[in-house]
Design a protein around this motif. Structure first.
Motif, PDB file in Angstrom:
ATOM      1  N   GLU A  93      -5.214   2.238 -12.304  1.00 47.77           N
ATOM      2  CA  GLU A  93      -5.756   2.254 -10.939  1.00 47.77           C
ATOM      3  C   GLU A  93      -5.143   1.131 -10.100  1.00 47.77           C
ATOM      4  O   GLU A  93      -4.747   1.332  -8.954  1.00 47.77           O
ATOM      5  CB  GLU A  93      -7.276   2.100 -10.988  1.00 47.77           C
ATOM      6  CG  GLU A  93      -7.968   2.343  -9.668  1.00 47.77           C
ATOM      7  CD  GLU A  93      -8.615   3.711  -9.588  1.00 47.77           C
ATOM      8  OE1 GLU A  93      -9.330   3.948  -8.608  1.00 47.77           O
ATOM      9  OE2 GLU A  93      -8.418   4.538 -10.495  1.00 47.77           O
ATOM     10  N   VAL A  94      -5.065  -0.067 -10.684  1.00 50.48           N
ATOM     11  CA  VAL A  94      -4.494  -1.211  -9.968  1.00 50.48           C
ATOM     12  C   VAL A  94      -3.011  -0.988  -9.689  1.00 50.48           C
ATOM     13  O   VAL A  94      -2.532  -1.201  -8.563  1.00 50.48           O
ATOM     14  CB  VAL A  94      -4.690  -2.506 -10.782  1.00 50.48           C
ATOM     15  CG1 VAL A  94      -3.899  -3.654 -10.155  1.00 50.48           C
ATOM     16  CG2 VAL A  94      -6.166  -2.872 -10.854  1.00 50.48           C
ATOM     17  N   GLU A  95      -2.280  -0.546 -10.689  1.00 49.15           N
ATOM     18  CA  GLU A  95      -0.836  -0.381 -10.518  1.00 49.15           C
ATOM     19  C   GLU A  95      -0.515   0.758  -9.556  1.00 49.15           C
ATOM     20  O   GLU A  95       0.469   0.692  -8.810  1.00 49.15           O
ATOM     21  CB  GLU A  95      -0.188  -0.176 -11.887  1.00 49.15           C
ATOM     22  CG  GLU A  95      -0.292  -1.454 -12.729  1.00 49.15           C
ATOM     23  CD  GLU A  95       0.254  -1.319 -14.134  1.00 49.15           C
ATOM     24  OE1 GLU A  95       0.557  -0.170 -14.554  1.00 49.15           O
ATOM     25  OE2 GLU A  95       0.368  -2.355 -14.824  1.00 49.15           O
ATOM     26  N   GLU A  96      -1.350   1.783  -9.551  1.00 50.11           N
ATOM     27  CA  GLU A  96      -1.190   2.860  -8.572  1.00 50.11           C
ATOM     28  C   GLU A  96      -1.425   2.335  -7.159  1.00 50.11           C
ATOM     29  O   GLU A  96      -0.707   2.680  -6.220  1.00 50.11           O
ATOM     30  CB  GLU A  96      -2.180   3.989  -8.879  1.00 50.11           C
ATOM     31  CG  GLU A  96      -2.151   5.131  -7.875  1.00 50.11           C
ATOM     32  CD  GLU A  96      -3.264   6.146  -8.112  1.00 50.11           C
ATOM     33  OE1 GLU A  96      -3.521   6.960  -7.209  1.00 50.11           O
ATOM     34  OE2 GLU A  96      -3.886   6.110  -9.194  1.00 50.11           O
ATOM     35  N   ALA A  97      -2.427   1.469  -7.013  1.00 51.03           N
ATOM     36  CA  ALA A  97      -2.733   0.903  -5.695  1.00 51.03           C
ATOM     37  C   ALA A  97      -1.612   0.001  -5.209  1.00 51.03           C
ATOM     38  O   ALA A  97      -1.275  -0.007  -4.021  1.00 51.03           O
ATOM     39  CB  ALA A  97      -4.043   0.126  -5.759  1.00 51.03           C
ATOM     40  N   TYR A  98      -1.016  -0.791  -6.105  1.00 51.82           N
ATOM     41  CA  TYR A  98       0.103  -1.642  -5.713  1.00 51.82           C
ATOM     42  C   TYR A  98       1.318  -0.800  -5.308  1.00 51.82           C
ATOM     43  O   TYR A  98       2.062  -1.164  -4.400  1.00 51.82           O
ATOM     44  CB  TYR A  98       0.492  -2.572  -6.858  1.00 51.82           C
ATOM     45  CG  TYR A  98      -0.325  -3.837  -6.930  1.00 51.82           C
ATOM     46  CD1 TYR A  98      -0.692  -4.519  -5.779  1.00 51.82           C
ATOM     47  CD2 TYR A  98      -0.718  -4.365  -8.159  1.00 51.82           C
ATOM     48  CE1 TYR A  98      -1.434  -5.681  -5.843  1.00 51.82           C
ATOM     49  CE2 TYR A  98      -1.460  -5.534  -8.236  1.00 51.82           C
ATOM     50  CZ  TYR A  98      -1.810  -6.188  -7.070  1.00 51.82           C
ATOM     51  OH  TYR A  98      -2.541  -7.345  -7.131  1.00 51.82           O
ATOM     52  N   ALA A  99       1.510   0.324  -5.985  1.00 51.69           N
ATOM     53  CA  ALA A  99       2.656   1.185  -5.668  1.00 51.69           C
ATOM     54  C   ALA A  99       2.461   1.913  -4.347  1.00 51.69           C
ATOM     55  O   ALA A  99       3.417   2.138  -3.603  1.00 51.69           O
ATOM     56  CB  ALA A  99       2.872   2.196  -6.794  1.00 51.69           C
ATOM     57  N   ARG A 100       1.194   2.280  -4.040  1.00 54.39           N
ATOM     58  CA  ARG A 100       0.899   3.014  -2.803  1.00 54.39           C
ATOM     59  C   ARG A 100      -0.317   2.382  -2.127  1.00 54.39           C
ATOM     60  O   ARG A 100      -1.413   2.962  -2.142  1.00 54.39           O
ATOM     61  CB  ARG A 100       0.652   4.494  -3.118  1.00 54.39           C
ATOM     62  CG  ARG A 100       1.903   5.244  -3.544  1.00 54.39           C
ATOM     63  CD  ARG A 100       1.606   6.698  -3.873  1.00 54.39           C
ATOM     64  NE  ARG A 100       0.879   6.816  -5.127  1.00 54.39           N
ATOM     65  CZ  ARG A 100       1.466   6.853  -6.319  1.00 54.39           C
ATOM     66  NH1 ARG A 100       2.766   6.789  -6.415  1.00 54.39           N
ATOM     67  NH2 ARG A 100       0.742   6.960  -7.423  1.00 54.39           N
ATOM     68  N   PRO A 101      -0.148   1.188  -1.536  1.00 53.02           N
ATOM     69  CA  PRO A 101      -1.300   0.448  -1.000  1.00 53.02           C
ATOM     70  C   PRO A 101      -1.974   1.102   0.191  1.00 53.02           C
ATOM     71  O   PRO A 101      -3.086   0.728   0.555  1.00 53.02           O
ATOM     72  CB  PRO A 101      -0.695  -0.908  -0.613  1.00 53.02           C
ATOM     73  CG  PRO A 101       0.751  -0.620  -0.384  1.00 53.02           C
ATOM     74  CD  PRO A 101       1.109   0.443  -1.375  1.00 53.02           C
TER      75      PRO A 101
END
Length: 231
Positions: A93-101
């Motif tokens: 979830e965190v890494e997805e958010a960093y990739a597509r903020p």
């Protein structure tokens, strides 16, 4: 009468944003703490320790934050205290958010909105919605090296992990917002200006900090080459 009708809505909106921010801050801190653990392991920590690191000391707010994340499957309660750890779903979830903020994750709102767009501004600034200033976009007819900025922001994000918690959170919030604006077809001039000014100020005040020095130099050089963005 209109103001009386609107005030409760504004208050509720502010409270919702605050709660969402707390959830994100808790999950992000747990993610960072886990990254510092031994490779291949998921670290268990006390909820109180996470709360202390992010300045979340109110017991009720702390409990509501980790309870929501646990219900969503992003963290797992593993012992009394309580002890908890981030799950692999939480890491994704965190890494997805960093990739597509600028996009919502499965359980949480977009990072750039939660960290930066509060009442129309960045970090609670005075930029108002519906004004010329808030809708003005960056003039792309002037050369803006967005690709280089994104490279620098990746370096800043890495270096920020070694900063004190409060400064780290401020830096990451600005980085997330700037990265999103750099990818937008119509970057908002007010947000770009606010974030660049904020980053320059924070990193410039960390002259004695190795992480701050590493992060500051290339960013300050980029800002100097694009000084017109701050006007």
């Amino acid at each position: 009468m209109m103001m009386d009708d609107q005030d409760p809505i504004q208050a509720e909106r502010a409270d919702v944003i605050r709660v969402q921010q707390l959830r994100w801050r808790f999950l992000l801190e747990l993610y960072r703490m886990n990254k510092q653990a031994h490779a291949g392991t998921i670290q268990s920590v006390s909820a109180e320790e996470v709360g202390t690191r992010i300045g979340l000391l109110e017991t009720r707010d702390l409990e509501q934050a980790y309870a929501y994340l646990a219900d969503a499957g992003l963290v797992e309660l593993v012992g009394f205290g309580p002890l908890l750890r981030i799950t692999r779903t939480g890491i994704d979830e965190v890494e997805e958010a960093y990739a597509r903020p600028d996009q919502r994750t499965d359980h949480l709102p977009p990072l750039n909105i939660i960290h930066n767009v509060i009442y129309g501004g960045v970090h609670g600034s005075t930029v108002q919605q519906g004004t010329t200033q808030s809708t003005q976009t960056v003039d792309n007819s002037q050369s803006v090296d967005w690709a280089r900025l994104r490279e620098i922001l990746r370096e800043v994000r890495t270096a920020a992990e070694d900063l004190p918690a409060e400064q780290r959170d401020e830096v990451l919030a600005d980085v997330i917002a700037l990265d999103a604006q750099s990818r937008s077809p119509r970057p908002k001039a007010a947000i770009v200006r606010e974030c660049l000014t904020s980053l320059r100020s924070i990193l410039g005040n960390l002259a004695g900090n190795t992480a701050g020095n590493i992060a500051a130099a290339p960013l300050i050089d980029w800002i100097r080459a694009h000084e017109w963005l701050l006007k």
